[in-house]
Scaffold this active site. Sequence first.
Site, PDB file in Angstrom:
ATOM      1  N   ALA A   1     -18.813 -31.522 -26.032  1.00  0.00           N
ATOM      2  CA  ALA A   1     -18.179 -31.937 -27.281  1.00  0.00           C
ATOM      3  C   ALA A   1     -19.095 -31.777 -28.486  1.00  0.00           C
ATOM      4  O   ALA A   1     -18.639 -31.477 -29.592  1.00  0.00           O
ATOM      5  CB  ALA A   1     -17.717 -33.385 -27.159  1.00  0.00           C
TER       6      ALA A   1
ATOM      7  N   SER B   1     -12.102 -39.825 -22.199  1.00  0.00           N
ATOM      8  CA  SER B   1     -11.418 -38.982 -21.217  1.00  0.00           C
ATOM      9  C   SER B   1      -9.911 -39.120 -21.327  1.00  0.00           C
ATOM     10  O   SER B   1      -9.168 -38.168 -21.065  1.00  0.00           O
ATOM     11  CB  SER B   1     -11.839 -39.372 -19.797  1.00  0.00           C
ATOM     12  OG  SER B   1     -13.116 -38.920 -19.498  1.00  0.00           O
TER      13      SER B   1
ATOM     14  N   LEU C   1       9.356 -35.751 -18.241  1.00  0.00           N
ATOM     15  CA  LEU C   1      10.125 -36.471 -19.241  1.00  0.00           C
ATOM     16  C   LEU C   1      11.527 -36.769 -18.722  1.00  0.00           C
ATOM     17  O   LEU C   1      12.134 -35.942 -18.046  1.00  0.00           O
ATOM     18  CB  LEU C   1      10.254 -35.623 -20.514  1.00  0.00           C
ATOM     19  CG  LEU C   1       8.987 -35.385 -21.348  1.00  0.00           C
ATOM     20  CD1 LEU C   1       9.134 -34.129 -22.170  1.00  0.00           C
ATOM     21  CD2 LEU C   1       8.724 -36.564 -22.251  1.00  0.00           C
TER      22      LEU C   1
ATOM     23  N   ASP D   1     -11.682 -30.998 -13.888  1.00  0.00           N
ATOM     24  CA  ASP D   1     -11.851 -32.426 -13.631  1.00  0.00           C
ATOM     25  C   ASP D   1     -12.101 -32.663 -12.147  1.00  0.00           C
ATOM     26  O   ASP D   1     -12.755 -31.861 -11.485  1.00  0.00           O
ATOM     27  CB  ASP D   1     -10.587 -33.160 -14.112  1.00  0.00           C
ATOM     28  CG  ASP D   1     -10.897 -34.528 -14.669  1.00  0.00           C
ATOM     29  OD1 ASP D   1     -11.254 -35.403 -13.876  1.00  0.00           O
ATOM     30  OD2 ASP D   1     -10.774 -34.717 -15.894  1.00  0.00           O
TER      31      ASP D   1
ATOM     32  N   ASN E   1      12.951 -38.638 -16.451  1.00  0.00           N
ATOM     33  CA  ASN E   1      13.262 -38.586 -15.022  1.00  0.00           C
ATOM     34  C   ASN E   1      13.459 -39.966 -14.403  1.00  0.00           C
ATOM     35  O   ASN E   1      13.441 -40.117 -13.188  1.00  0.00           O
ATOM     36  CB  ASN E   1      12.155 -37.835 -14.268  1.00  0.00           C
ATOM     37  CG  ASN E   1      10.823 -38.574 -14.276  1.00  0.00           C
ATOM     38  OD1 ASN E   1      10.583 -39.418 -15.140  1.00  0.00           O
ATOM     39  ND2 ASN E   1       9.961 -38.260 -13.334  1.00  0.00           N
TER      40      ASN E   1
ATOM     41  N   HIS F   1      -9.381 -39.548 -11.414  1.00  0.00           N
ATOM     42  CA  HIS F   1      -9.537 -39.272 -12.840  1.00  0.00           C
ATOM     43  C   HIS F   1      -8.696 -38.088 -13.309  1.00  0.00           C
ATOM     44  O   HIS F   1      -7.998 -38.157 -14.327  1.00  0.00           O
ATOM     45  CB  HIS F   1     -11.023 -39.016 -13.130  1.00  0.00           C
ATOM     46  CG  HIS F   1     -11.360 -38.841 -14.568  1.00  0.00           C
ATOM     47  ND1 HIS F   1     -11.308 -37.633 -15.207  1.00  0.00           N
ATOM     48  CD2 HIS F   1     -11.775 -39.742 -15.486  1.00  0.00           C
ATOM     49  CE1 HIS F   1     -11.682 -37.788 -16.460  1.00  0.00           C
ATOM     50  NE2 HIS F   1     -11.970 -39.055 -16.660  1.00  0.00           N
TER      51      HIS F   1
END
Length: 860
Positions: free
Chosen positions: A358, A490, A250, A205, A252, A238
Amino acid sequence: MKRWLWGATLVIGLLLLGGRVHTAQAQRSGGEIPAGALYVPGEVIVAFEEGWRSEAYRAQANALAERVGAQVVKLNRNLALLQAAEDVDVFALAEQISQMDGVAYAEPNYIRWVPEMELDTDKVVGDIQEPTGVTFRIQDARTGEVRELTLDVRDLRAMKDLRRGKRVPTYPNDPNLWSQWGWDYIEADIIWPDRAKNPAVCVIDTGVDRGHPELRGRVVRGYDFVNEDRRPDDDHGHGTHVAGTIAAKLNNKKGFAGISTAKIVPVKVLSAQGWGTAYDIAQGIYYCADRRDVKVINMSLGGSIASRTEYDALDYAINVKGKLVVAAAGNSGRAYWDRDGSNSIVPGTTDTPTSFPAGWAVPWVCKDGTLAPNAPTVADCAPGNENTLADGLISVGAAAAPRPWYATADGDRDGYLWVDSNGNGVQDIGEEHWSARCAAYFSNYGAWVEIVAPGEDILSTLPTSYNFYARYFWGSDLDGDGYESWSGTSMATPHVAAAAARAWSVFKTETNVQIANRLVNTGDALVLVSDPNMVSPWEGYWDTGYAGEMPFCWPDATYGPLYDMSNASYLNVAGAMERAGIAVAVSDAVTGLPLRNARVFAFDQATGKGKDVSVVSEDSRWTFLINLPAAPGGQNYDIKVARRGYTTGAVWVGWIKVSPGYLWSDPSLQLGVPPLGRITAVLNWANWYTDLDLYVWLPTSVPGGGAVVGPGGSGHPLDIGVGELSDFPRARWNRDGGWGDWLNLESMTIVPKPGKPDVPYYNDGPTDAYSFLVTDYGTGDLNQYAIVRIWAKGKIVGVLETNAACTGGEPWWYVGDIVLNTFIPVDQCGTGAAAPGGIWPYAETGGTGGIFGQPTDTNK
């Protein structure tokens, strides 16, 4: 904060889309490249035949460059990037080079772009708004129906599990957890506490901000192929957004929660302006393929032209190194490109899917990007043009966000989207569909799209360590909190990449092909419905033929097999991991309030091992047992409840069969538990919006010749109403459920005989029965599931359940009797009948009117 694009939402997908001309400095040439440009001026990628040493490739590349008047810009593996004059015909030059000795092929250096953004300043700008309630889809284990259960966010935060002897939140404590609607729509709420180590995910990316508080410690060293260094910082935004969806920390107490616990390997192949080249992208793919810690590659990017360079890199990653590649289907809102101008999509011509890589997710799209002559039925690509990527590549479409948060197509803002499926131009009953199960207006679609995931209004991370392009030029995340909602395929793609990492953590020995099949095959069925009046079905929302708010939810076979998405599914990460959850509601049977601190246990029926323990809070009677192993054919769990002052140890209250992918419940698991010390009959039933009442008929030996205790509507002369406990009748109807307060629970408490805690007060012998009856007063509400449990000494001493208590319209259900300390089930239905002294509350159907003073029981 949230911002919106195109009058709806900030749509990002690294795709080649049309738009207004926007100039950007080329990386190497120094010239300007217009937005939508297909290739870098003057640049050609040359792939040499394999099998040489690097020195030989270098010599060959230099010689070839000199021969055609170019220079070698980059060289890696067997790929050389040549730069000629900017005005050269790169297609002709590539064709010339392809004919030279030792050259496998040559092609222009194709460009991929982030589509140009616009901000709608009329939309909300400010702090993230968390919903006040969250709606769960609960599978009814008894009927198979899907029921909706909406709980207040405060109730969800109060839910607790018991793990290793400590109370911990059932759900992560991230403050904006429920603002990320995609997290629970793919059932990540069921599997989030799973502790199996996830394989790393390569994010190809714009780079990733490894210093973001949500990603610190989650991002490992990667590479920057744009600037050719080992610091793949995200100067666009992005890549960080994609990474947050996959792996934000997770639990936090910050932001939101990622779907997986995978490490992120950032690979920067796109510039600050959001454009990159096929050469750099291919190098990024090779880099990820050679990483031993990586099993999943996320490619939230694409272009309209099929690049042979990218294809070969993907072939290496998928078929040599066993990686699973997850790629965005694109944001053109189309299915195919009509390249031959025939005003139709014809297999075997130059027509292609709208986005690559794709488009290669199905075998009938050939290596050069065209459709096989008999696509999609037969993958009959010409020899040498066969597609070898399909089995290890997943294409991802984007589902719309729930309405009415905001709406692009939802003209009447009713939360549903209208598809004129009969083509009459009128919004008929059955033509409205739940928006979050339908396509986002921008998503590409068609038979080549394999899986769908949330892609509209997706909350995730943005860089906090430095300024970035999307903030400076587009005004994204102006408050600098590091979070914003963006939209695009995306954003859908990292949901699938994270789910792949989760699934691989459970099924460690499976191959990339098996994991790909697992993700697609365990997903939820799509809502397939189309408007038959579309003129150009490949143009989606760009078409003018449809009359409704959208041309389809997801297209069925109406437009032909090239569009039919019946083989696609909606991502379900819990299904892929073969996990499920169980919803249990526990109330105080006397007050109806949540039975605070009650512990709820789930035991695997086959092994007897406990799998999860949850604790009821004071804010909600509902508690969820999650991350339970669930075999595809179904798995049985025993449910037990324990509460000091109410039960004697952990009491078995029922069992349930669950299948992967869902939160399950059963009417029997919505129960009331009474306090210790008395005998209590507890009635629960399935539908909260119906009204049932519980009565008890005392023995005729009691003072006055008997008594009917209940809400007072039986019509019998001995009906004394709710009763009392301190004196006659030593029985009390505790609460009015159903229409009384919309809780499907009623109970009757009976004082026990002194010294005999499980024998009713007036039960002196085998002829003295306490008879329990339930009535709906003739409304038909008894034609549903109902259960009566008799509690004594903190245990269930009797129980009777029925799937449909009275199907013939009878207003009375005779449940059974307590005789001494034994419950004797009867389970018969009857009608009211004339009897001496008034109307007896029960008579056998077809009988002679019953016996005054005691219900007829032909089973005794």
